[in-house]
Motif scaffolding. Structure first.
Motif, mmCIF file in Angstrom:
data_model
loop_
_atom_site.group_PDB
_atom_site.id
_atom_site.type_symbol
_atom_site.label_atom_id
_atom_site.label_comp_id
_atom_site.label_asym_id
_atom_site.label_seq_id
_atom_site.Cartn_x
_atom_site.Cartn_y
_atom_site.Cartn_z
ATOM 1 N N LYS A 76 0.839 -1.207 0.000
ATOM 2 C CA LYS A 76 0.000 0.000 0.000
ATOM 3 C C LYS A 76 0.871 1.253 0.000
ATOM 4 C CE LYS A 76 -3.681 -2.377 2.448
ATOM 5 N NZ LYS A 76 -4.361 -2.525 3.746
ATOM 6 N N GLN A 77 1.932 1.238 0.796
ATOM 7 C CA GLN A 77 2.849 2.378 0.817
ATOM 8 C C GLN A 77 3.554 2.511 -0.531
ATOM 9 O OE1 GLN A 77 6.103 2.210 3.625
ATOM 10 N NE2 GLN A 77 6.020 4.429 3.860
ATOM 11 N N GLN A 78 3.926 1.399 -1.138
ATOM 12 C CA GLN A 78 4.531 1.404 -2.475
ATOM 13 C C GLN A 78 3.592 2.074 -3.478
ATOM 14 O OE1 GLN A 78 5.659 -2.555 -3.736
ATOM 15 N NE2 GLN A 78 5.606 -2.010 -5.892
ATOM 16 N N LEU A 79 2.307 1.772 -3.361
ATOM 17 C CA LEU A 79 1.302 2.347 -4.246
ATOM 18 C C LEU A 79 1.180 3.853 -4.053
ATOM 19 C CD1 LEU A 79 -1.014 2.150 -6.278
ATOM 20 C CD2 LEU A 79 -2.490 1.356 -4.390
ATOM 21 N N THR A 80 1.039 4.309 -2.814
ATOM 22 C CA THR A 80 0.912 5.751 -2.589
ATOM 23 C C THR A 80 2.179 6.481 -3.027
ATOM 24 O OG1 THR A 80 1.551 5.524 -0.266
ATOM 25 C CG2 THR A 80 -0.807 5.639 -0.739
ATOM 26 N N GLN A 81 3.334 5.898 -2.794
ATOM 27 C CA GLN A 81 4.583 6.542 -3.208
ATOM 28 C C GLN A 81 4.687 6.619 -4.734
ATOM 29 O OE1 GLN A 81 6.928 8.149 -1.350
ATOM 30 N NE2 GLN A 81 5.408 7.877 0.265
ATOM 31 N N ALA A 82 4.277 5.568 -5.429
ATOM 32 C CA ALA A 82 4.325 5.576 -6.897
ATOM 33 C C ALA A 82 3.399 6.645 -7.466
ATOM 34 C CB ALA A 82 3.957 4.194 -7.446
#
Length: 114
Positions: A76-82
């Protein structure tokens, strides 16, 4: 999946290319590597009426990313960062930008395609 829903202060239409914001956020979700690119759906809505804090913040962008359950907190953090990295250059002059990942309630989610 996912659905990216962008809400923004309508006044931003005068200083920001909203279609580019939509395309970049969409590409950010694809760039996360977590989804089939054909499954990503992105849309934006202008907000004409809103109140922000005590008034020193005059505009905003909020991106809600709805996904099915099962992703880790790291994903989820990977998604928001992307998504953030894909829009950051566009939103330098926006007072407040927020992003969230929300899990859909899978038993009650219905999708019908034709």
């Amino acid at each position: 999946m996912p659905h990216l829903v962008i809400e923004y202060a309508a006044t931003l239409q005068q200083q920001l290319d909203i279609q580019t914001l939509v395309r970049n956020a969409h590409q950010g979700a694809i760039n996360s590597g977590l989804f089939n690119p054909n499954a990503v759906k992105t849309r934006a809505y202008a907000c004409d009426n809103y109140v922000l804090g005590t008034g020193h913040v005059s505009n905003f962008i909020h991106i809600r990313i709805s996904i099915m359950p099962g992703r880790t907190d790291e994903q989820k953090q990977q998604l928001t960062q992307a998504v953030w990295h894909s829009i950051a250059a566009l939103v330098d002059n926006v007072d407040c930008v927020s992003l969230e990942v929300a899990e859909l309630h899978q038993p009650s989610y219905l999708k019908q395609e034709r």
